[in-house]
Design a protein around this motif. Structure first.
Motif, mmCIF file in Angstrom:
data_model
loop_
_atom_site.group_PDB
_atom_site.id
_atom_site.type_symbol
_atom_site.label_atom_id
_atom_site.label_comp_id
_atom_site.label_asym_id
_atom_site.label_seq_id
_atom_site.Cartn_x
_atom_site.Cartn_y
_atom_site.Cartn_z
ATOM 1 N N SER A 92 0.908 -0.989 -0.053
ATOM 2 C CA SER A 92 -0.183 -0.444 0.323
ATOM 3 C C SER A 92 1.038 1.416 0.424
ATOM 4 O O SER A 92 0.852 2.183 -0.549
ATOM 5 C CB SER A 92 -0.943 0.021 1.006
ATOM 6 N N SER A 93 1.813 1.134 0.849
ATOM 7 C CA SER A 93 2.895 1.974 1.087
ATOM 8 C C SER A 93 3.386 2.534 -0.533
ATOM 9 O O SER A 93 3.591 3.797 -1.039
ATOM 10 C CB SER A 93 3.724 2.024 2.038
ATOM 11 N N ALA A 94 3.686 1.864 -1.256
ATOM 12 C CA ALA A 94 4.403 1.726 -2.861
ATOM 13 C C ALA A 94 3.771 2.077 -3.470
ATOM 14 O O ALA A 94 3.978 3.051 -4.339
ATOM 15 C CB ALA A 94 5.053 0.531 -3.111
ATOM 16 N N GLY A 98 4.138 5.511 -4.955
ATOM 17 C CA GLY A 98 4.481 6.256 -6.719
ATOM 18 C C GLY A 98 3.157 6.908 -7.169
ATOM 19 O O GLY A 98 3.500 7.676 -8.662
ATOM 20 N N ILE A 99 1.655 6.778 -6.567
ATOM 21 C CA ILE A 99 1.140 7.977 -7.347
ATOM 22 C C ILE A 99 1.613 9.178 -7.090
ATOM 23 O O ILE A 99 1.758 9.763 -8.516
ATOM 24 C CB ILE A 99 -0.315 7.535 -6.533
ATOM 25 N N LEU A 100 2.034 9.581 -6.063
ATOM 26 C CA LEU A 100 2.430 10.468 -5.390
ATOM 27 C C LEU A 100 3.696 11.171 -6.628
ATOM 28 O O LEU A 100 3.977 12.866 -6.498
ATOM 29 C CB LEU A 100 2.654 10.788 -4.081
ATOM 30 N N LEU A 101 4.780 10.739 -6.268
ATOM 31 C CA LEU A 101 5.713 10.729 -7.148
ATOM 32 C C LEU A 101 5.578 11.118 -8.873
ATOM 33 O O LEU A 101 6.904 11.751 -9.076
ATOM 34 C CB LEU A 101 6.884 9.616 -6.866
ATOM 35 N N ASN A 102 4.878 9.884 -9.466
ATOM 36 C CA ASN A 102 4.292 10.561 -11.095
ATOM 37 C C ASN A 102 4.264 11.557 -11.295
ATOM 38 O O ASN A 102 4.403 11.904 -12.193
ATOM 39 C CB ASN A 102 3.339 9.131 -11.468
ATOM 40 N N ILE A 103 3.195 11.880 -10.115
ATOM 41 C CA ILE A 103 2.395 13.473 -9.726
ATOM 42 C C ILE A 103 3.963 14.770 -10.360
ATOM 43 O O ILE A 103 3.475 15.238 -11.488
ATOM 44 C CB ILE A 103 1.502 14.143 -9.008
ATOM 45 N N PHE A 104 4.039 14.598 -10.117
ATOM 46 C CA PHE A 104 5.363 15.284 -9.765
ATOM 47 C C PHE A 104 6.252 15.035 -10.955
ATOM 48 O O PHE A 104 6.599 16.310 -10.810
ATOM 49 C CB PHE A 104 6.807 14.941 -8.550
ATOM 50 N N HIS A 105 6.376 14.127 -11.068
ATOM 51 C CA HIS A 105 7.444 14.223 -12.623
ATOM 52 C C HIS A 105 6.740 14.431 -13.534
ATOM 53 O O HIS A 105 6.895 15.445 -14.941
ATOM 54 C CB HIS A 105 7.849 12.702 -13.305
ATOM 55 N N PRO A 230 -3.641 8.660 4.381
ATOM 56 C CA PRO A 230 -2.143 9.826 4.807
ATOM 57 C C PRO A 230 -1.415 9.440 4.720
ATOM 58 O O PRO A 230 -0.141 9.385 4.277
ATOM 59 C CB PRO A 230 -3.138 10.590 5.642
ATOM 60 N N GLN A 231 -1.123 8.441 5.928
ATOM 61 C CA GLN A 231 0.381 8.052 5.937
ATOM 62 C C GLN A 231 1.235 7.193 5.309
ATOM 63 O O GLN A 231 2.913 7.498 5.036
ATOM 64 C CB GLN A 231 0.139 7.277 7.594
#
Length: 447
Positions: A92-94, A98-105, A230-231
């Motif tokens: 679940s953490s991955a 993964g979603i958050l970092l790809n939005i930033f990309h 959120p965590q």
């Protein structure tokens, strides 16, 4: 998360499991490749300058797609490996990170892509009409970067838990919206404004938005066996290292074709703009052939990752061999098409006799290496699924940089433009042999 949720990945017969997960993605890829061809057909009706423009912008689009999918592949593999190891919270953490970092990309790519679009186009042409078309098309496409990266993150997350049908519905809907909107927005049919090449770009963005909305809606109606608390979105060193450890090589794997196309465009430009156009048309047609094969790869990855995490070595080997057999059959069918009806394939994008003649020569030479390339394609995907990102990257470097570019330059010097096309199949033969060796060395380590 219960073990029963995903345990079928190591219990169900390999062929039926692979087909149940691969066929939905094959259909999705076929629809997507159909979109690529239809999009090119409509743009080609505007003019060859317009077709040239989207051919030059294609490496930029492919780079964005490569970043999103490559990092998504890393996310997919890490989730499936954690699930195979019965570590649901880590999975679940991955997914969340993964979603958050790809939005930033996507945000970074949009900013830098818009800033450098014109200098990039100036590298390949001095035709101001082509440059203007390229700017109009490219900037609109780039404005949807974050939507595209988020959509592809969800695609890989859904695939990692075996929800291939949702991916098929989302990608299929995205492509169909795009296909329908293309003529309406390009030519201004009915109440729609005539937007020309801008319309083609906007149709692409609206299609991507449609796909993302389907994922979001589905995850609300039928929640995944992953949690998005959120965590879990707070980046952690261990998860980020694993995501980027697979994601960066996977991104480079997918981005290398963009580098290859850009360099070959420069080389082919020394012969004629017709040859540059032929290369652009070839990659449009190639998508129709290789995307179904990639559909099988996408079905294979989570199965192999899960079994690798569960230390099922004999099953890992069987998954590899079964996937290879299916993909070689797909590529053999593509070889037959390119040998038998090359003129008709090129005619989809151009009525120019010189372009059709040049395209016929290119297709009949390049297709010699299609079937043998299946070994490299399957091996690269299998290594990514096993978390061996650098080994997978080595195979892609051989295919797209190390072998093909020197061969193209050397052979073109001696036998003209045909040398560029011969470099394709020669590279595939050499890389296939090295790929098989690399996979079985890695397999012996877990056997």
């Amino acid at each position: 998360m219960s073990a029963a949720d995903t345990s079928y990945m190591k219990e169900k017969p390999v062929l039926s499991l692979l087909l149940s997960m691969g066929i939905p993605m094959m259909l999705s890829m076929l629809i997507n490749s159909l979109y690529n061809i239809v999009d090119g057909i409509f743009v080609a009706r505007m003019s060859e300058d317009a077709m040239m423009a989207i051919s030059l912008v294609y490496p930029v689009q492919n780079l964005l797609h490569s970043i999103a999918v490559g990092f998504g592949v890393g996310t997919n593999a890490v989730i499936a490996i954690f699930l195979g190891s019965q570590k649901g919270e880590s999975a679940s953490s991955a997914a969340s990170q993964g979603i958050l970092l790809n939005i930033f990309h996507g945000l970074l790519f949009m900013i830098f892509g818009i800033l450098f679009m014109r200098p990039f186009l100036n590298m390949f042409t001095s035709n101001e009409t082509v440059i203007v078309y390229g700017m109009q098309y490219g900037i609109i496409v780039l404005c949807f970067s974050m939507i595209h990266t988020t959509e592809l993150s969800f695609e890989k997350i859904f695939q990692s838990v075996g929800h291939m049908k949702t991916s098929m519905i989302s990608l299929g809907s995205s492509c169909m919206v795009n296909i329908i909107l293309d003529p309406l927005l390009i030519f201004g049919i009915g109440p729609f404004p005539e937007m020309g090449i801008r319309g083609a770009a906007l149709a692409t963005g609206i299609g991507q938005t449609t796909g993302l909305c389907i994922y979001l809606l589905t995850s609300r109606i039928r929640p995944l066996n992953l949690q998005f608390k959120p965590q879990y979105f707070k980046p952690t060193q261990n998860i980020c290292r694993r995501l980027y450890g697979i994601g960066i090589p996977a991104t480079l794997n997918m981005a290398l074709p963009s580098v290859l196309i850009s360099v070959l465009n420069i080389l082919l430009g020394t012969f004629s703009e017709t040859q540059v156009l032929v290369l652009g048309i070839y990659y449009k047609l190639q998508s129709f052939l290789y995307l179904p094969a990639n559909g099988i790869i996408q079905g294979m990855r989570p199965i192999m990752s899960y079994n690798y995490g569960a230390r099922e070595s004999s099953r890992v080997k069987k998954i590899y061999q079964t996937s290879l057999s299916i993909i070689v059959l797909i590529l053999l069918a593509g070889t037959v098409l390119c040998l038998v009806v090359p003129d008709q394939l090129i005619h989809l994008f151009s009525n120019n006799a010189a372009t059709i003649t040049a395209g016929r020569q290119a297709l009949r030479i390049i297709c010699i290496g299609f079937a043998i390339s299946g070994i490299s394609v399957v091996t690269a995907g299998a290594l990514e699924a096993m978390g061996k990102g650098m080994e997978s990257l080595l195979i892609s470097c051989l295919r797209y940089i190390v072998l093909i570019l020197p061969l193209a330059f050397i052979l073109s010097h001696f036998i003209g433009v045909g040398g560029v096309w011969h470099a394709f199949w020669i590279t595939e033969v050499i890389t296939a042999a090295l790929s098989a060796f690399i996979f079985y060395r890695q397999y012996q380590a877990i056997a």
